[in-house]
Write a protein that holds these residues in place. Sequence first.
Motif, PDB file in Angstrom:
ATOM      1  N   GLY A 137      32.954  38.959  32.541  1.00  0.00           N
ATOM      2  CA  GLY A 137      32.840  37.271  32.804  1.00  0.00           C
ATOM      3  C   GLY A 137      33.894  36.853  32.007  1.00  0.00           C
ATOM      4  O   GLY A 137      34.284  35.517  32.043  1.00  0.00           O
ATOM      5  N   PHE A 138      34.076  37.293  30.652  1.00  0.00           N
ATOM      6  CA  PHE A 138      35.227  36.538  30.025  1.00  0.00           C
ATOM      7  C   PHE A 138      36.714  37.018  30.135  1.00  0.00           C
ATOM      8  O   PHE A 138      37.717  36.342  30.043  1.00  0.00           O
ATOM      9  CB  PHE A 138      35.018  37.036  28.278  1.00  0.00           C
ATOM     10  CG  PHE A 138      33.850  36.394  27.828  1.00  0.00           C
ATOM     11  CD1 PHE A 138      33.553  34.994  27.431  1.00  0.00           C
ATOM     12  CD2 PHE A 138      32.453  37.246  27.852  1.00  0.00           C
ATOM     13  CE1 PHE A 138      32.544  34.605  27.101  1.00  0.00           C
ATOM     14  CE2 PHE A 138      31.299  36.735  27.313  1.00  0.00           C
ATOM     15  CZ  PHE A 138      31.286  35.302  26.917  1.00  0.00           C
ATOM     16  N   GLN A 139      36.807  38.400  30.708  1.00  0.00           N
ATOM     17  CA  GLN A 139      38.182  38.811  31.005  1.00  0.00           C
ATOM     18  C   GLN A 139      37.859  40.039  32.088  1.00  0.00           C
ATOM     19  O   GLN A 139      36.957  40.565  32.283  1.00  0.00           O
ATOM     20  CB  GLN A 139      38.926  39.200  29.644  1.00  0.00           C
ATOM     21  CG  GLN A 139      38.211  40.426  29.215  1.00  0.00           C
ATOM     22  CD  GLN A 139      38.776  40.801  27.900  1.00  0.00           C
ATOM     23  OE1 GLN A 139      39.615  40.289  27.309  1.00  0.00           O
ATOM     24  NE2 GLN A 139      38.291  42.127  27.257  1.00  0.00           N
ATOM     25  N   GLY A 140      39.150  39.996  32.896  1.00  0.00           N
ATOM     26  CA  GLY A 140      39.135  40.958  34.151  1.00  0.00           C
ATOM     27  C   GLY A 140      40.315  41.649  34.226  1.00  0.00           C
ATOM     28  O   GLY A 140      41.207  41.317  33.608  1.00  0.00           O
ATOM     29  N   ASP A 141      40.497  42.579  35.383  1.00  0.00           N
ATOM     30  CA  ASP A 141      41.737  43.200  35.579  1.00  0.00           C
ATOM     31  C   ASP A 141      42.428  42.603  36.527  1.00  0.00           C
ATOM     32  O   ASP A 141      41.959  41.952  37.424  1.00  0.00           O
ATOM     33  CB  ASP A 141      41.211  44.584  36.028  1.00  0.00           C
ATOM     34  CG  ASP A 141      40.785  45.531  35.002  1.00  0.00           C
ATOM     35  OD1 ASP A 141      41.193  45.455  33.623  1.00  0.00           O
ATOM     36  OD2 ASP A 141      39.981  46.236  35.323  1.00  0.00           O
ATOM     37  N   ASP A 142      43.737  42.358  36.423  1.00  0.00           N
ATOM     38  CA  ASP A 142      44.706  41.783  37.397  1.00  0.00           C
ATOM     39  C   ASP A 142      44.800  42.559  38.418  1.00  0.00           C
ATOM     40  O   ASP A 142      45.415  43.621  38.505  1.00  0.00           O
ATOM     41  CB  ASP A 142      46.168  41.508  36.542  1.00  0.00           C
ATOM     42  CG  ASP A 142      46.896  40.338  37.305  1.00  0.00           C
ATOM     43  OD1 ASP A 142      46.930  40.699  38.754  1.00  0.00           O
ATOM     44  OD2 ASP A 142      47.695  40.131  36.754  1.00  0.00           O
ATOM     45  N   VAL A 143      44.300  42.354  39.617  1.00  0.00           N
ATOM     46  CA  VAL A 143      44.545  43.025  40.815  1.00  0.00           C
ATOM     47  C   VAL A 143      45.126  42.376  41.966  1.00  0.00           C
ATOM     48  O   VAL A 143      45.043  42.518  43.106  1.00  0.00           O
ATOM     49  CB  VAL A 143      42.959  43.591  41.304  1.00  0.00           C
ATOM     50  CG1 VAL A 143      42.542  44.642  40.319  1.00  0.00           C
ATOM     51  CG2 VAL A 143      42.013  42.386  41.634  1.00  0.00           C
ATOM     52  N   THR A 144      46.047  41.468  41.616  1.00  0.00           N
ATOM     53  CA  THR A 144      46.731  40.541  42.343  1.00  0.00           C
ATOM     54  C   THR A 144      47.642  41.275  43.431  1.00  0.00           C
ATOM     55  O   THR A 144      47.398  40.961  44.884  1.00  0.00           O
ATOM     56  CB  THR A 144      47.862  39.756  41.656  1.00  0.00           C
ATOM     57  OG1 THR A 144      47.383  39.028  40.603  1.00  0.00           O
ATOM     58  CG2 THR A 144      48.371  38.444  42.451  1.00  0.00           C
ATOM     59  N   THR A 145      48.491  42.287  43.431  1.00  0.00           N
ATOM     60  CA  THR A 145      48.962  43.107  44.116  1.00  0.00           C
ATOM     61  C   THR A 145      48.185  43.555  45.251  1.00  0.00           C
ATOM     62  O   THR A 145      48.436  43.541  46.483  1.00  0.00           O
ATOM     63  CB  THR A 145      49.948  44.223  43.448  1.00  0.00           C
ATOM     64  OG1 THR A 145      50.725  43.713  42.596  1.00  0.00           O
ATOM     65  CG2 THR A 145      50.466  45.209  44.436  1.00  0.00           C
ATOM     66  N   ASN A 146      47.201  44.355  44.901  1.00  0.00           N
ATOM     67  CA  ASN A 146      46.075  44.831  45.931  1.00  0.00           C
ATOM     68  C   ASN A 146      45.301  43.570  46.806  1.00  0.00           C
ATOM     69  O   ASN A 146      45.273  43.872  47.822  1.00  0.00           O
ATOM     70  CB  ASN A 146      45.046  45.585  45.209  1.00  0.00           C
ATOM     71  CG  ASN A 146      45.761  46.993  44.726  1.00  0.00           C
ATOM     72  OD1 ASN A 146      46.818  47.494  45.335  1.00  0.00           O
ATOM     73  ND2 ASN A 146      44.942  47.430  43.769  1.00  0.00           N
ATOM     74  N   VAL A 147      44.995  42.285  46.269  1.00  0.00           N
ATOM     75  CA  VAL A 147      44.443  41.650  46.814  1.00  0.00           C
ATOM     76  C   VAL A 147      45.413  40.756  47.905  1.00  0.00           C
ATOM     77  O   VAL A 147      44.879  40.306  48.714  1.00  0.00           O
ATOM     78  CB  VAL A 147      43.820  40.636  45.811  1.00  0.00           C
ATOM     79  CG1 VAL A 147      43.406  38.992  46.487  1.00  0.00           C
ATOM     80  CG2 VAL A 147      42.565  40.990  45.063  1.00  0.00           C
ATOM     81  N   LYS A 148      46.612  40.717  47.618  1.00  0.00           N
ATOM     82  CA  LYS A 148      47.588  40.224  48.605  1.00  0.00           C
ATOM     83  C   LYS A 148      47.477  41.003  49.924  1.00  0.00           C
ATOM     84  O   LYS A 148      47.995  40.349  50.790  1.00  0.00           O
ATOM     85  CB  LYS A 148      48.969  40.047  48.022  1.00  0.00           C
ATOM     86  CG  LYS A 148      49.364  39.174  47.197  1.00  0.00           C
ATOM     87  CD  LYS A 148      50.598  39.014  46.484  1.00  0.00           C
ATOM     88  CE  LYS A 148      50.940  37.803  45.656  1.00  0.00           C
ATOM     89  NZ  LYS A 148      52.340  37.633  45.438  1.00  0.00           N
TER      90      LYS A 148
END
Length: 669
Positions: A137-148
Amino acid sequence: MTDKEQIESLREELREHNHKYYVLDNPTISDYDFDMKLKQLQELENRHPEFHDATSPTLRVGGDVTKNFNTVVHEHRMYSLDNSYSKEDLEDWEKRIQRILGDVKVEFTCELKYDGASISLTYKKGELQRAITRGDGFQGDDVTTNVKTIRSVPLRLEGDYPAKFDIRGEIVLPFEGFAKMNAERVANGEDPYMNPRNTAAGSLKLQDSAVVAQRPLDCLLYGIVGEETGITSQWQMLEKAREWGFKVPTVAKLCKSTSEVMAFVNQWDTNRHNLPYETDGVVVKVNSLQHQEELGFTSKSPRWAMAYKFQAQQESTFLREITYQVGRTGAITPVANLEPVLLAGTTVKRASLHNADQIAKFDIREGDTVFVEKGGDIIPKIIGVDFTKRPQDSEPTVYIDHCPECGTELDRPEGDAKHFCPNYYGCPPQITGRIQHYISRKAMDIEGIGGETVELLFKEGLIKNYADLYTLTKEQILPLERMAEKSADNLIKGIAESAKIPFERVLFALGIRFVGETVAKKLARAYKDIDALMSTSEEELTAVNEIGERIARSVTEFFQNESNREIISRLKGYGIQFSLSEEQLENRTDKLKGMSVVVSGVFETVSRNELKKMIEDNGGKVSSSISSKTAYLVAGDKMGPSKRTKAENLGIPIISESEFLEMIAVDGK
């Protein structure tokens, strides 16, 4: 047409076809023609790398490999929702809302609660910048490449979108796609996946985005956060998000009462099985964003939203044995060891029995056939016993009176539901549990060491508390089982690196009972260093925002213990951060110390969240409701009349935004 013009034309055409197919479910081109155009675009882009575009449709096929997913702090916290299971729960929630808002008409939006992996997407100037998992909730993982690679996530928006905002939603795996994936796995001799939700969540953390691109993931959006969005209601938010290109479920309703809400709930409790996705309830939100701002948040959840959970799936199974676990705080948790049973897509072998009262309430015994359900379709729990199948020689459960690990007689504090082992410094699972908590990702985040290594270090007599970690040498740990030279180097390096962890996380890492991440941050901001916190009283602690008597008592008892003080002294010597940094201390004063301040309305110079931070930075306590203890009401535009009336009746000073900013100005600036 030049190559550049052709590239831009193909991109625009493919974006439109992608939106029609994956968002609107209304394709106007065959799959073959789409693939041919995409292939043509890829060939042109390969010949002209100078025309690279981060939002190109060719990125949907993936190919980038992510070895480590970076942890990113959410600009706007992702809260969890309170749950309700009956009409009475909803009506009680409505009454609490009306008490805060006063005599105003409240509308509600109802949306289905889709069961997937929560995601936060950040857009700047209409382009997708980042995709972050919910995390804690305060921090999470950067999964931008997969979400694209998810076709229903727009890489570029259309229309009158804000310059910058975050939009929240769920990454889901439709039943049809899930069934197809499992059919392929079985055909290849692999075990099928257990359920769509876990498969969707696991897909986001795959290292190869090309593999993610092959999975039929979908993204359903439901909430926008940000400054100056121009949106005034949840219903408008849903409509605007659709206009900008997001896939927003059309199953939603604007309701004027909880009776209308329950009609929506009952309708979809029956019809949800006809939907293409997993759902586990209905999310009910106060529609007006102004009302949402007035209602605010608790430490965990928004006061303006409630998740009504559908009836959970139930199964019966055999209870083999009741065992007992000892937690890091000494709390004893009884556990039912069950004959494995398939429940809501996962195999359940164990279920928490919570405490002695719970066992007595249901008269749960070894050898019983019990009814098991997943609370909120997540956590297995026993909800009853099938007495028709109870053996004749069955004996009532006698709750243990001594610790199963160290043999110490158990204690049950007055008013507490749990039993505790008081052997705080001698009970092995308490010792290792505290160290495991200390090294955990949300606390000191020490790489190179895990739970099993902690157990081994303790067993070998190398550590007895978390301060001992900093005395470990490479020579001591190299002889340990499965400890190679590189592993030993990483462990020593990880421990040394933990000296950079900021004070609020160190405070959480200490493992003080009832002091979670949020409370640790509150205490760190209020006291600024460990010495001030160690010397404070219970009464002074309760003056801090959201710190009650139970937390205050636990904190003072922890620091009164001489062994804990000695460990903290040692940690100081090892360079651990026990005070806020100079950057964090900047612009902090005690001008509002001991004061409770309520913020209400819409503001021009700074946002509501910035105002609240200013109050806390100056030693004040932010409150959502007005009482006789309120020092000031900071009133913005469109403030609810009920708050003003209550403040006037109680004689509470009502000040403007500019008056407040002048009040806290440093050195008159």
